[in-house]
Scaffold this active site. Structure first.
Site, PDB file in Angstrom:
ATOM      1  CG  HIS A  14     -35.834  15.592  37.804  1.00 21.53           C
ATOM      2  ND1 HIS A  14     -35.599  17.019  37.998  1.00 21.53           N
ATOM      3  CD2 HIS A  14     -35.221  15.016  38.966  1.00 21.53           C
ATOM      4  CE1 HIS A  14     -34.900  17.403  38.795  1.00 21.53           C
ATOM      5  NE2 HIS A  14     -34.425  16.265  39.490  1.00 21.53           N
TER       6      HIS A  14
ATOM      7  CG  HIS B 157     -31.693  12.691  42.004  1.00 25.87           C
ATOM      8  ND1 HIS B 157     -30.785  13.576  41.982  1.00 25.87           N
ATOM      9  CD2 HIS B 157     -32.942  13.586  42.164  1.00 25.87           C
ATOM     10  CE1 HIS B 157     -31.243  15.065  41.789  1.00 25.87           C
ATOM     11  NE2 HIS B 157     -32.386  14.866  42.044  1.00 25.87           N
TER      12      HIS B 157
ATOM     13  CE  LYS C 228     -31.648  20.659  38.032  1.00 28.79           C
ATOM     14  NZ  LYS C 228     -31.787  19.511  39.001  1.00 28.79           N
TER      15      LYS C 228
ATOM     16  CG  HIS D 227     -33.316  23.236  42.214  1.00 27.73           C
ATOM     17  ND1 HIS D 227     -33.353  21.876  42.827  1.00 27.73           N
ATOM     18  CD2 HIS D 227     -33.667  24.130  43.142  1.00 27.73           C
ATOM     19  CE1 HIS D 227     -34.014  22.162  43.797  1.00 27.73           C
ATOM     20  NE2 HIS D 227     -34.057  23.405  44.106  1.00 27.73           N
TER      21      HIS D 227
ATOM     22  CG  HIS E  55     -38.003  19.804  41.277  1.00 31.88           C
ATOM     23  ND1 HIS E  55     -37.662  20.961  41.184  1.00 31.88           N
ATOM     24  CD2 HIS E  55     -36.961  19.151  41.398  1.00 31.88           C
ATOM     25  CE1 HIS E  55     -36.675  21.218  41.326  1.00 31.88           C
ATOM     26  NE2 HIS E  55     -35.967  20.155  41.427  1.00 31.88           N
TER      27      HIS E  55
ATOM     28  CG  ASP F 184     -36.654  15.548  42.289  1.00 36.63           C
ATOM     29  OD1 ASP F 184     -35.391  15.176  42.262  1.00 36.63           O
ATOM     30  OD2 ASP F 184     -36.874  16.672  43.204  1.00 36.63           O
TER      31      ASP F 184
END
Ligand code: DOR
Ligand code: ZN
Length: 354
Positions: A15, A17, A101, A138, A176, A249
Site C-alpha cells: 500500500h 502513495h 481500490k 479504505h 491500514h 501507506d
C-alpha cells in the site's frame, strides 16, 4: 540471546502513495531502494479510473526509478459507481491492473470521486470475484454522526460485512487496519480476507498527534487509535499469521499542506519503514517473523511469486541518521520520526553470497 544480523527475502510494500509529477520524481527512489514491488494507490487528481490511465501512470513511475534499482509498481484502479467492467476486466487480464481500490466518498485525501451508494458497485464486485481480482478497502464510514475513532468498526458492520455476504467469493484487503475490531474481523474472516498494517500504526497511538500540542506529521487516516489497539496491531503483525502483511501507506504531502489550519492526512515512511520495523520486531522478540510480514504473506494472498532477492539486516552501535525532511515542489516533505533511535540497516545480498 540478541542477534545483530539476519537475512530475509526482499520486502514488498502492499500500500503506497507515489503521487505524480515532481513528487513522484522525488519519492520513487525511496521506495525502490527498499522494496521490490509496491501496490500503487490510484488517488491522483484526477483519479486513476481506467486501464489506459493505469498504464500511463505505470510508465511515469517506471521513468522515475533510479538507475541500478529494481522496482515493480503494481497498479490499481480507483473504484467509482461508473467503473467500466469490461475495461477493468481487460486491465486485469493484461496484467496491468492488480487490484481495485474502494474509497468511500469523502473518507480521505482525493476520495471525492469514491463510492456513495455501495449497492451500485455490487455488479462490479461480482465480476471481480469471478476473475479473482482483489478489492482493497479504505475501511472508514464517512457519516458525520459517527465518531472518527469508531469509523473503522462501523464500516465493518455497515459496509464491509454486507458486501462480503452479497459477494462471498470476493477477495478483500482491509487496508491500514487500525483497531482490534478490524484485526478480529480479518482473523475470523476465512481465506478471502486479509489486512495490511502500516509501519506507523505499529509505533504511534493517538497521543502522538494530540498530546502536548497538535503534531500534524503524525496525523493520518485512519487516525492512530488508543494504545490498546496499537498493541493488538503489533501482536497481529509479529504473529506470522498469513493474512496480515505490510502496507506502509507512506503518503507524502508538502509541509505547508500538513502544517495548516486544516492539515491533510498522511505520514511519510518510505525512507525508514524497514529500519523502524526491524526495531519493532526486535522489541517484540519476533525478528524471525519479519520476513512473513514484509516479504511472504503479501505475495501469498495476491497469488504472486515471492521475490528472489534477499536483504541482510545488520545492527550497528551508532544510530542511523535519516534526513528529517527532503526538498520537493519549493517545499519539503517531513520524514516519519519514530521517536526512538534506529540501529538496524539493510543491504542487498548478492547472488554469489547466498
Ligand atoms: O493518511 C492518509 N493519507 N490516509 C489515506 O487514506 C490517504 C493518504 C493520502 O493519500 O495522503
Ligand atoms: Zn493510503
Amino acid at each position: 540471546m540478541s542477534i545483530d544480523q539476519f537475512t530475509i527475502t526482499r520486502p514488498d510494500d502492499w500500500h503506497l502513495h507515489l503521487r505524480d509529477g515532481e513528487m513522484l520524481a522525488a519519492v520513487t527512489g525511496h521506495s525502490s531502494a527498499n522494496f521490490e514491488r509496491a501496490i500503487i494507490m490510484p488517488n491522483l487528481v484526477p483519479p486513476v479510473v481506467t486501464t489506459a490511465q493505469a498504464t500511463a501512470y505505470r510508465d511515469r513511475i517506471m521513468s522515475c526509478i533510479p538507475d541500478g534499482h529494481r522496482f515493480e509498481p503494481l497498479m490499481t484502479l480507483y473504484l467509482t459507481e461508473n467503473t467500466d467492467i469490461a475495461d477493468l476486466e481487460a486491465g486485469a487480464h493484461s496484467g496491468v491492473v492488480s487490484a481495485v481500490k474502494l474509497y468511500p466518498a469523502g473518507a480521505t485525501t482525493n476520495s471525492q470521486s469514491g463510492v456513495r451508494n455501495f449497492d451500485k458497485v455490487i455488479p462490479i464486485l461480482e465480476r471481480m470475484a469471478e476473475i479473482g481480482l482483489p478489492l482493497l478497502v479504505h475501511g472508514e464510514v464517512t457519516d458525520p454522526e459517527v465518531d472518527i475513532f469508531d469509523r473503522e468498526a462501523v464500516f465493518i458492520d455497515r459496509v464491509l460485512d454486507p458486501i462480503r455476504r452479497k459477494v462471498p467469493g470476493l477477495r478483500v484487503v482491509m487496508e491500514h487496519v487500525t483497531t482490534t475490531n478490524g484485526v478480529d474481523y480479518v482473523q475470523s474472516g476465512g481465506d478471502t480476507i486479509a489486512a495490511t498494517i502500516t509501519t506507523h500504526h505499529l509505533i504511534i497511538n493517538r497521543n502522538a498527534y494530540l498530546a502536548g500540542g497538535i503534531r500534524p506529521h503524525y496525523y493520518c487516516l485512519p487516525v492512530a487509535k488508543r494504545e490498546e489497539h496499537r498493541l493488538v496491531l503489533r501482536a497481529a503483525a509479529t504473529s506470522g499469521r498469513s493474512r496480515f502483511f505490510l502496507g506502509t501507506d507512506s503518503a507524502p504531502h508538502p509541509n505547508d499542506a500538513k502544517e495548516a489550519a486544516c492539515g491533510c492526512a498522511g505520514i511519510y515512511t518510505s525512507i525508514n519503514s524497514l529500519n523502524c520495523l526491524a526495531q519493532v520486531f526486535e522489541d517484540e522478540d519476533a525478528l524471525d517473523q519479519l520476513e512473513a510480514f514484509a516479504s511472504l504473506n503479501g505475495p501469498s494472498f495476491y497469488g504472486l511469486p515471492v521475490n528472489r532477492g534477499k536483504v541482510r539486516f545488520t545492527k550497528s552501535a551508532e544510530p542511523i541518521a535519516f534526513p528529517k525532511q527532503f526538498a520537493v515542489q519549493n517545499d519539503h516533505v517531513t520524514v516519519f520520526d519514530p521517536g526512538f533511535p534506529l540501529h538496524w540497516r539493510h543491504q542487498p545480498v548478492h547472488d554469489n553470497e547466498v
